[in-house]
Design a protein around this motif. Structure first.
Motif, PDB file in Angstrom:
ATOM      1  N   GLY A  95       0.791  -1.222   0.000  1.00  0.00           N
ATOM      2  CA  GLY A  95       0.000   0.000   0.000  1.00  0.00           C
ATOM      3  C   GLY A  95       0.819   1.266   0.000  1.00  0.00           C
ATOM      4  N   ASP A  96       2.128   1.152   0.253  1.00  0.00           N
ATOM      5  CA  ASP A  96       2.983   2.347   0.180  1.00  0.00           C
ATOM      6  C   ASP A  96       2.909   2.924  -1.229  1.00  0.00           C
ATOM      7  N   SER A  97       2.809   4.246  -1.313  1.00  0.00           N
ATOM      8  CA  SER A  97       2.734   4.866  -2.631  1.00  0.00           C
ATOM      9  C   SER A  97       3.507   6.177  -2.634  1.00  0.00           C
ATOM     10  N   TYR A  98       3.886   6.607  -3.819  1.00  0.00           N
ATOM     11  CA  TYR A  98       4.569   7.889  -3.963  1.00  0.00           C
ATOM     12  C   TYR A  98       4.200   8.477  -5.318  1.00  0.00           C
ATOM     13  N   VAL A  99       4.183   9.804  -5.374  1.00  0.00           N
ATOM     14  CA  VAL A  99       3.795  10.502  -6.593  1.00  0.00           C
ATOM     15  C   VAL A  99       4.986  10.579  -7.533  1.00  0.00           C
ATOM     16  N   LEU A 100       4.773  10.149  -8.756  1.00  0.00           N
ATOM     17  CA  LEU A 100       5.801  10.259  -9.780  1.00  0.00           C
ATOM     18  C   LEU A 100       5.718  11.599 -10.503  1.00  0.00           C
ATOM     19  N   GLU A 110       0.973   7.932  -9.734  1.00  0.00           N
ATOM     20  CA  GLU A 110       1.624   7.412  -8.535  1.00  0.00           C
ATOM     21  C   GLU A 110       2.077   5.972  -8.787  1.00  0.00           C
ATOM     22  N   LYS A 111       2.917   5.478  -7.908  1.00  0.00           N
ATOM     23  CA  LYS A 111       3.238   4.051  -7.886  1.00  0.00           C
ATOM     24  C   LYS A 111       2.904   3.515  -6.508  1.00  0.00           C
ATOM     25  N   MET A 112       2.271   2.347  -6.501  1.00  0.00           N
ATOM     26  CA  MET A 112       1.833   1.728  -5.252  1.00  0.00           C
ATOM     27  C   MET A 112       2.421   0.326  -5.150  1.00  0.00           C
ATOM     28  N   ARG A 113       2.875  -0.018  -3.943  1.00  0.00           N
ATOM     29  CA  ARG A 113       3.463  -1.340  -3.713  1.00  0.00           C
ATOM     30  C   ARG A 113       2.349  -2.349  -3.407  1.00  0.00           C
ATOM     31  N   ILE A 114       2.400  -3.493  -4.093  1.00  0.00           N
ATOM     32  CA  ILE A 114       1.360  -4.517  -3.964  1.00  0.00           C
ATOM     33  C   ILE A 114       2.015  -5.896  -3.805  1.00  0.00           C
ATOM     34  N   PRO A 115       1.280  -6.873  -3.259  1.00  0.00           N
ATOM     35  CA  PRO A 115       1.827  -8.236  -3.143  1.00  0.00           C
ATOM     36  C   PRO A 115       2.081  -8.850  -4.515  1.00  0.00           C
ATOM     37  N   LEU A 116       2.975  -9.835  -4.545  1.00  0.00           N
ATOM     38  CA  LEU A 116       3.215 -10.583  -5.783  1.00  0.00           C
ATOM     39  C   LEU A 116       2.061 -11.531  -6.085  1.00  0.00           C
ATOM     40  N   MET A 397      16.342 -11.447   0.691  1.00  0.00           N
ATOM     41  CA  MET A 397      15.000 -11.004   0.318  1.00  0.00           C
ATOM     42  C   MET A 397      14.102 -10.919   1.541  1.00  0.00           C
ATOM     43  N   GLY A 398      13.721  -9.701   1.889  1.00  0.00           N
ATOM     44  CA  GLY A 398      12.792  -9.474   2.975  1.00  0.00           C
ATOM     45  C   GLY A 398      11.423  -9.106   2.446  1.00  0.00           C
ATOM     46  N   LEU A 399      10.689  -8.344   3.226  1.00  0.00           N
ATOM     47  CA  LEU A 399       9.308  -8.022   2.872  1.00  0.00           C
ATOM     48  C   LEU A 399       9.186  -7.290   1.547  1.00  0.00           C
ATOM     49  N   GLN A 400       9.992  -6.247   1.355  1.00  0.00           N
ATOM     50  CA  GLN A 400       9.828  -5.441   0.148  1.00  0.00           C
ATOM     51  C   GLN A 400      10.087  -6.253  -1.113  1.00  0.00           C
ATOM     52  N   ALA A 401      11.033  -7.203  -1.035  1.00  0.00           N
ATOM     53  CA  ALA A 401      11.343  -8.027  -2.204  1.00  0.00           C
ATOM     54  C   ALA A 401      10.209  -8.986  -2.554  1.00  0.00           C
ATOM     55  N   LEU A 402       9.242  -9.140  -1.653  1.00  0.00           N
ATOM     56  CA  LEU A 402       8.089 -10.002  -1.910  1.00  0.00           C
ATOM     57  C   LEU A 402       6.891  -9.204  -2.414  1.00  0.00           C
ATOM     58  N   THR A 403       7.149  -7.968  -2.808  1.00  0.00           N
ATOM     59  CA  THR A 403       6.114  -7.127  -3.393  1.00  0.00           C
ATOM     60  C   THR A 403       6.615  -6.574  -4.719  1.00  0.00           C
ATOM     61  N   THR A 404       5.716  -5.945  -5.458  1.00  0.00           N
ATOM     62  CA  THR A 404       6.083  -5.235  -6.668  1.00  0.00           C
ATOM     63  C   THR A 404       5.336  -3.914  -6.680  1.00  0.00           C
ATOM     64  N   GLU A 405       5.480  -3.141  -7.741  1.00  0.00           N
ATOM     65  CA  GLU A 405       4.805  -1.846  -7.816  1.00  0.00           C
ATOM     66  C   GLU A 405       3.882  -1.796  -9.026  1.00  0.00           C
ATOM     67  N   LYS A 406       2.759  -1.122  -8.845  1.00  0.00           N
ATOM     68  CA  LYS A 406       1.887  -0.861  -9.989  1.00  0.00           C
ATOM     69  C   LYS A 406       1.662   0.650 -10.112  1.00  0.00           C
TER      70      LYS A 406
END
Length: 417
Positions: A95-100, A110-116, A397-406
């Motif tokens: 759910g972390d997001s940032y404005v591009l 924006e880009k938002m981090r989501i589960p794989l 590989m921790g938590l962030q590596a188990l997510t991607t961005e959309k």
């Protein structure tokens, strides 16, 4: 098992993944605490079942390194529970997001981090992976399918039983964490074809397993073939520091991928350092494979040919080479390293920075033990594995590596002209 069974496992995991993806961080943390509590509650049962795997492993003639990875003690079960509690303390990336950008027409990007989605773990004699992978995948919003080797199958199932108890108490489906109940090779092959339901495969084990999975999977694979880690003792090294790094990296725990397998020593300090190393390693009963220039310093050393370096011993053995200079050390690492972890010992900041820039490995270190190349030690919590390939993760590989961005695009009715 047949194809339909593997497909069903994948379908059920994909459905469960949707349930996890919708949980808040607080909800996930509450479930994780129940998992840790359940492991402690079932500690005696877990250790008792693990003894059966140990007996079977001994009968099969597993190596000392494999037996060490397989064994569960009260301290190691507590370590699994503590690792889950450390994951609770980590920030949830989902759910972390940032404005591009905000475009001239007013749309906001924006880009938002989501589960794989669904991750399939394939591993050998590492029952702790069941808890580590289950917790990490859960916190990052994924479902996980765990297929362990026959060496650890009973231990893995009883650990999963404890985790399932926590899931059911939280009214979540057991398929969030699926342990494949048989190590059948045909079923593993079937799982590797389930690209419609499984998003990533992470094999964790011997080089043969990694090659088999990579060669046969229709699903993207995170690769970690082996851990051939080196310590380079530079001409400007503090030799007492270097000796401590050598002993810790080689002898603190031998059967792990971040243990040292190679020692490179600059010729300018070889006359001083190698006798120190020889004495200390002999006291630890470490077998030495030495190049011609290093042989005279070690009693009972075995001569190693110039093209025979790069072995992953996973035992009290190490390869030693005296090198002409920094460039020769880096050339050796490039030829024989495995992209896992490389260490330099030097008091020269410029040389240390150069080593960090130039050496191509997932983790590069200056004046620190290779044994810190571990997700927990690097602040990630329990790691799900160490990637020595660069896509889509590199290193532990921790938590962030188990997510991607959309991409998330927000507008007010804008249309493209």
């Amino acid at each position: 098992m047949t194809q339909i069974n593997a497909e069903q496992i994948g379908k059920q995991a994909a459905k469960a993944a949707r349930a996890v993806a919708n949980l808040s961080e607080q909800e996930k943390n509450a479930v994780l605490q129940k998992m840790a509590d359940s492991l402690r509650k079932h500690q005696e049962e877990i250790i008792e079942i693990n003894k059966k795997d140990l007996v079977a492993g001994k009968e099969k003639g597993l190596s000392d390194a494999m037996m060490d990875r397989l064994e569960l003690t009260p301290e190691r079960v507590e370590g699994m529970a503590t690792a889950i509690e450390e994951i609770i303390e980590l920030s949830d990336p989902v759910g972390d997001s940032y404005v591009l950008d905000e475009r001239p027409n007013g749309i906001k990007i924006e880009k938002m981090r989501i589960p794989l989605g669904v991750i399939c773990m394939i591993y050998e004699a590492r029952p702790n992976v069941t808890a580590d992978a289950g917790a990490l995948c859960f916190k990052s919003g994924n479902a996980v399918i765990l297929r362990c080797g026959r060496e650890a199958i009973e231990s893995s199932k009883v650990i999963a039983k404890a985790l399932h108890e926590a899931l059911q108490a939280s009214e979540l489906p057991k398929d969030v964490i699926t342990v494949v109940p048989t190590p059948d090779r045909e079923l593993m092959m079937d799982l590797l074809q389930q690209k419609d339901y499984i998003d990533l495969v992470i094999p964790r084990g011997g080089e043969g397993l990694i090659h088999f999975v990579s060669d046969n999977s229709k699903i993207p694979v995170i690769q970690h073939y082996k851990g051939v880690c080196h310590l380079y003792v530079d001409k400007d090294a503090d030799l007492d520091k270097a000796l401590a790094l050598l002993l810790n990296g080689k002898t603190q725990r031998t059967g792990v991928c971040n243990a040292l397998e190679g020692l490179l020593v600059h010729q300018d300090v070889a006359d001083t350092f190698l006798p120190m190393a020889a004495k200390a390693l002999a006291e630890k009963s470490v077998k030495i494979h030495a190049c011609k220039r290093s042989m005279p310093y070690f009693e009972g050393a075995e001569l190693i040919a110039d093209d025979a370096f790069g072995e992953e011993y996973l035992a009290l053995e190490i390869a030693v080479r005296t090198v002409d200079d920094y460039e020769a050390a880096v050339e050796h690492i490039q030829q024989f390293g495995s992209g896992h972890t490389e260490v330099i010992c030097t008091e020269n900041d410029a040389t240390a920075k150069r080593f960090i820039r130039e050496v191509d490995s997932a983790v590069t270190m200056a004046n620190a033990s290779s044994r810190f190349s571990d997700g927990g030690q690097l602040g990630l919590g329990a790691e799900i594995g160490i990637s020595t390939s660069k896509l889509h993760a590199y290193g532990p590989m921790g938590l962030q590596a188990l997510t991607t961005e959309k991409f998330v695009v927000t507008g007010n009715g804008q249309i493209r002209e």
